[in-house]
Write an enzyme that holds these catalytic residues in place. Structure first.
Site, mmCIF file in Angstrom:
data_model
loop_
_atom_site.group_PDB
_atom_site.id
_atom_site.type_symbol
_atom_site.label_atom_id
_atom_site.label_comp_id
_atom_site.label_asym_id
_atom_site.label_seq_id
_atom_site.Cartn_x
_atom_site.Cartn_y
_atom_site.Cartn_z
ATOM 1 N N ARG A 72 -6.608 -7.629 -10.478
ATOM 2 C CA ARG A 72 -7.290 -8.872 -10.889
ATOM 3 C C ARG A 72 -8.696 -8.531 -11.379
ATOM 4 N NH1 ARG A 72 -7.986 -8.372 -5.194
ATOM 5 N NH2 ARG A 72 -10.198 -8.004 -4.802
ATOM 6 N N GLY A 78 -8.724 -4.685 5.449
ATOM 7 C CA GLY A 78 -8.957 -4.185 6.798
ATOM 8 C C GLY A 78 -8.149 -4.865 7.887
ATOM 9 N N LYS A 102 0.825 -1.212 0.000
ATOM 10 C CA LYS A 102 0.000 0.000 0.000
ATOM 11 C C LYS A 102 0.855 1.254 0.000
ATOM 12 C CE LYS A 102 -4.310 -1.282 1.888
ATOM 13 N NZ LYS A 102 -5.316 -0.844 2.850
#
Ligand code: MV4
Length: 515
Positions: free
Chosen positions: A293, A165, A116
């Site tokens: 994807r 999460g 990230k």
């Protein structure tokens, strides 16, 4: 075009891919684990190879085994579906090293988006707004505290290697920061084998809106608009829509352009999804992450744009140009998808494995079902409990919701408990109908249901027996009683809800209680 493709997946997505293979004249090799030998995707394939025992890491995640299956069957390309190895850069390289074509982006693009923090750096370089915060992992608690002060509480700590999460903590003040930092690190380490966390300012009442993009090997990149995925439970999407109920063509254009910039920045190829948080109040959007994807919820985009995303995936992987330009993309009507899980919505969504002893799927105008199961299918505990996706299309959101309500009432699954009764209640909820879909929707919905339950009088055990007897009677005389019941009310949503309760084989007592 490829002659033969191996699908490194199972369930509904393997079947979805098989369908397009049939249309393109591609021969299909399925892989399966031992308990999946009789499953639908195996039956529908031309050839099937067992790749190991039940645990995923010995079968569907077993790279050596899957490549051996490809070699054994003389496969030319591998479609990974979603989940399993679909975002595993090592797999992408191993597929290439075996002389096969991977249906998806390069290992390099996957690597950038897999972290990230590096994804956030890519977004910054592409000139796309990110949620304010760090673009490198935090190296100490002192730095964490300093950064929290710099951006201002509330802040979110997130796992750099994460997604879904896990390792995420919302922190409101200095008091909670140390334990949140330590817990987030520990959770990230155990979930991803990487304890790195970074910090973002918390966005209040965000909506989760994502953009579908498509890129070919000639550098053409287009977007196919947004999907609203704000209705999530434990960071799992539950309902997805296209367009977003915000339905703002200018916002779509801006977010679409931002998503295309990000895809270009990493030389993306194939189908991808760029996720954004959108602040409910201001409609400011921020890049969140990119999924490299085909996604579970791609059908809502297909229904509204009329493209077959899997067909485009095969064509791009085959070295062809995208079959359309940005100007060719048109959005017509409204689509909504419900993910049907083998879980008990009245028992905290507890898994409900077992054999499907009854199955009646809805059909008719505007209905699309992507199912991985059939009558007598065994839903095992080894894999994701999603058994099917119900997607509907309507000319407007109202028409789509009317259709979804009708389809959910037609849909009967026996032998296992499913989330269908939960969806039947959501599609009658005023907040859902009004399109107020921020990320707090499910908890507000649950609170509303609790409050409704509390208003009902206490029912004694004796009364329960009477209710059970009455229900039994009703089931025996379903037709005449439901006709009686419906004629006595004028509200058609309540009416169809009552019919659903009367006709349903699932959780009838609780439905009765709620209507
Ligand atoms: C956030 C957020 C608020 N502020 N980030 C990211 C992963 C997703 N599963 C949850 N995520 C969130 N990231 C910042 N800076 C709120 C959420 C969030 C959420 C996002 C989309 C859909 C449902 C959600 C439920 C809780 C929290």
């Amino acid at each position: 075009m490829f002659r033969k493709v191996l699908i490194a997946n199972r369930g509904e997505i393997a079947i979805r891919i098989i369908r397009t293979c049939r249309e393109l004249g591609i021969s299909v090799v399925a892989v399966y684990s031992e308990p999946d030998a009789e499953s639908l995707h195996v039956r529908m394939a031309d050839e099937a190879v067992c790749v190991g025992p039940a645990p995923s890491n010995q079968s569907y995640l077993n790279i050596a085994s899957i490549l051996a299956a490809a070699k054994l069957t003389n496969t030319e390309a591998v479609h990974p579906g979603y989940g399993f190895l679909s975002e595993n850069a090592d797999f992408v390289r191993a597929v290439a090293d075996a002389g096969l074509i991977f249906i998806g982006p390069s290992a390099e693009a996957m690597n950038v988006m897999g972290s990230k923090t590096s994804a956030r750096r890519a977004a910054v370089e592409a000139g796309v707004p990110i949620v304010p915060g760090t673009v490198e992992p935090l190296t100490s608690f002192a730095e964490t505290k300093e950064t929290a002060h710099k951006f201002g509480y509330p802040v979110m700590l997130k796992a750099a290697a994460g997604g879904g999460g896990k390792g995420m903590r919302l922190v409101h003040s200095d008091e909670d920061l140390l334990s949140a930092f330590e817990n987030a690190q520990a959770e990230a380490a155990s979930a991803f084998g990487d304890s790195s966390v970074y910090l973002e300012k918390a966005v209040e009442k965000p909506r989760h809106i994502e953009i579908q993009i498509f890129a070919d090997t000639f550098g053409n990149v287009v977007h196919l608009g947004e999907r609203e995925c704000s209705i999530q439970r434990r960071h799992q999407k539950v309902i997805e829509e296209c367009p977003s109920p915000i339905n703002d063509p200018e916002l779509r254009r801006q977010m679409g352009n931002a998503a295309v910039k990000i895809a270009k920045a990493v030389n993306y190829v194939g189908a991808g999804t760029v996720e954004f948080l959108v602040a409910d109040a201001t409609r400011e959007f921020y890049f969140l992450e990119m999924n490299t994807r085909l996604q579970v919820e791609h059908p809502v985009t297909e229904l509204v744009t009329n493209f077959d995303l899997v067909r485009e995936q095969f064509q791009v992987a085959d070295g062809q140009r995208l079959s359309f330009t940005q100007e060719d993309v048109e959005w017509l009507g409204h689509a909504i998808e419900c993910r049907v899980y083998a879980e008990d919505p009245d028992n905290n969504f507890f898994p409900s494995p077992g054999t499907i002893t009854h199955l009646q799927e809805p059909s008719g105008p505007g209905i699309r079902i992507d199912s991985g199961v059939r009558l007598n299918s065994e839903v095992s505990i080894h894999y994701d409990p999603m058994i099917a996706k119900l997607a509907v299309w309507g000319r407007t959101r109202v028409e789509a919701i009317d259709r979804l309500r009708r389809a959910l009432d037609e849909y009967k699954v026996g032998g296992i408990t499913t989330t269908l009764p939960f969806f039947r209640r959501v599609v009658r909820d005023d907040e859902f109908i009004d399109g107020h879909l921020d990320t707090g929707f499910i908890s507000r919905f649950n609170a509303r249901e609790k409050a409704m339950d509390a208003q009902l009088p206490d029912v004694q055990i004796n009364d329960m027996a009477i209710v059970a007897a009455a229900l039994h009677h009703v089931r025996q005389h379903k037709k005449s009683v439901s006709r009686l019941a419906t004629s006595s009310t004028t509200n058609r949503w309540k009416m169809s809800g009552r019919n659903a309760a009367l006709a349903s084989r699932e959780a009838v007592p609780s439905q009765w209680r709620k209507r």
